[in-house]
Design a protein around this motif. Structure first.
Motif, short mmCIF file in Angstrom:
data_model
loop_
_atom_site.label_atom_id
_atom_site.label_comp_id
_atom_site.label_asym_id
_atom_site.label_seq_id
_atom_site.Cartn_x
_atom_site.Cartn_y
_atom_site.Cartn_z
N ALA A 205 128.03 -21.26 89.07
CA ALA A 205 127.95 -22.21 90.18
C ALA A 205 126.53 -22.74 90.28
CB ALA A 205 128.35 -21.55 91.49
N HIS B 243 133.17 -18.40 86.21
CA HIS B 243 132.43 -19.65 86.36
C HIS B 243 130.95 -19.39 86.64
CE1 HIS B 243 133.63 -18.77 90.61
NE2 HIS B 243 132.42 -19.23 90.90
N GLU C 276 131.01 -24.82 88.70
CA GLU C 276 131.21 -25.32 90.05
C GLU C 276 129.92 -25.94 90.53
OE1 GLU C 276 134.32 -21.79 91.37
OE2 GLU C 276 132.59 -22.24 92.63
N HIS D 280 125.01 -18.80 91.42
CA HIS D 280 125.65 -17.51 91.11
C HIS D 280 126.51 -17.62 89.86
CE1 HIS D 280 128.87 -19.31 93.74
NE2 HIS D 280 129.67 -18.73 92.87
N GLU E 56 129.25 -12.93 91.80
CA GLU E 56 130.53 -13.02 92.52
C GLU E 56 131.57 -12.29 91.67
OE1 GLU E 56 132.07 -17.04 92.78
OE2 GLU E 56 133.48 -16.49 94.35
CO CO Z 1 131.79 -18.99 92.82
#
Ligand code: CO
Length: 137
Positions: free
Chosen positions: A9, A7, A54, A79, A130
Motif C-alpha cells: 500500500a 499487496h 493499493e 504497509h 498487515e
Molecule cells: Co492494506
C-alpha cells in the motif's frame, strides 16, 4: 505462518493524479476509488497479474494516513500485507512472542472484505505489516 504476499500500500497526496499515473504512465488496470471509513482511507486497487498495489489517501480527520503524509509529503510505502489462514491463531502466536498488534487487537474487515490486523512497525524492521485472513487460503 504467513502465506502469500497480498499487496503493498502506497500513501499518495493526490489520489486522482496517482490513479492517472498508474493508468496512463504505467499502463496498469486501476479500480474506481473505494471509501473505507473504518480505516480512514480512500483506496484504489492497482491490479497486477501476480499481486495488487493499493493507493491510499486520507478519508476523514482521524485518518492514520494523514500523519504519514505530513511526514512524507510526496507519498511513500505505507504497509505491506501478508496472508494468513487463521487470523486469530496468527494473532495469538505473535502476541506470545511479544509482537504488538495495533488498535484494540481485534481484526477489522479490510478493503477486500476479509479480516485484517496490523502489527507494530517497530517489531518488524520499520515496516507496518498487515495480516489478512484470505478466503482462498
Ligand atoms: Co492494506
Amino acid at each position: 505462518m504467513i502465506g502469500r504476499f497480498n499487496h503493498v500500500a502506497i500513501a499518495v497526496p493526490d489520489l486522482e493524479a496517482a490513479t492517472k499515473k498508474y493508468r496512463e504512465v504505467l499502463g496498469a488496470k486501476v479500480s474506481e476509488p473505494q471509501n473505507e471509513p473504518d480505516h480512514g482511507v480512500t483506496v484504489v486497487f492497482v491490479e497486477l497479474p501476480n499481486t495488487k498495489v493499493e493507493l491510499l489517501h486520507p478519508l476523514g480527520e482521524k485518518s492514520p494516513i494523514k500523519g504519514f503524509l505530513d511526514k512524507n509529503p510526496d507519498g511513500g510505502i505505507h504497509h505491506i500485507c501478508y496472508e494468513v489462514d487463521d487470523i486469530l491463531a496468527a494473532r495469538e502466536q505473535l502476541k506470545a512472542t511479544g509482537a504488538r498488534v495495533l488498535g484494540d487487537g481485534n481484526p477489522k474487515i479490510g478493503a477486500h472484505g476479509n479480516p485484517v490486523l496490523f502489527l507494530h512497525p517497530k517489531d518488524f524492521y520499520g515496516t507496518l505489516v498487515e495480516l489478512e485472513q484470505a478466503k482462498h487460503a
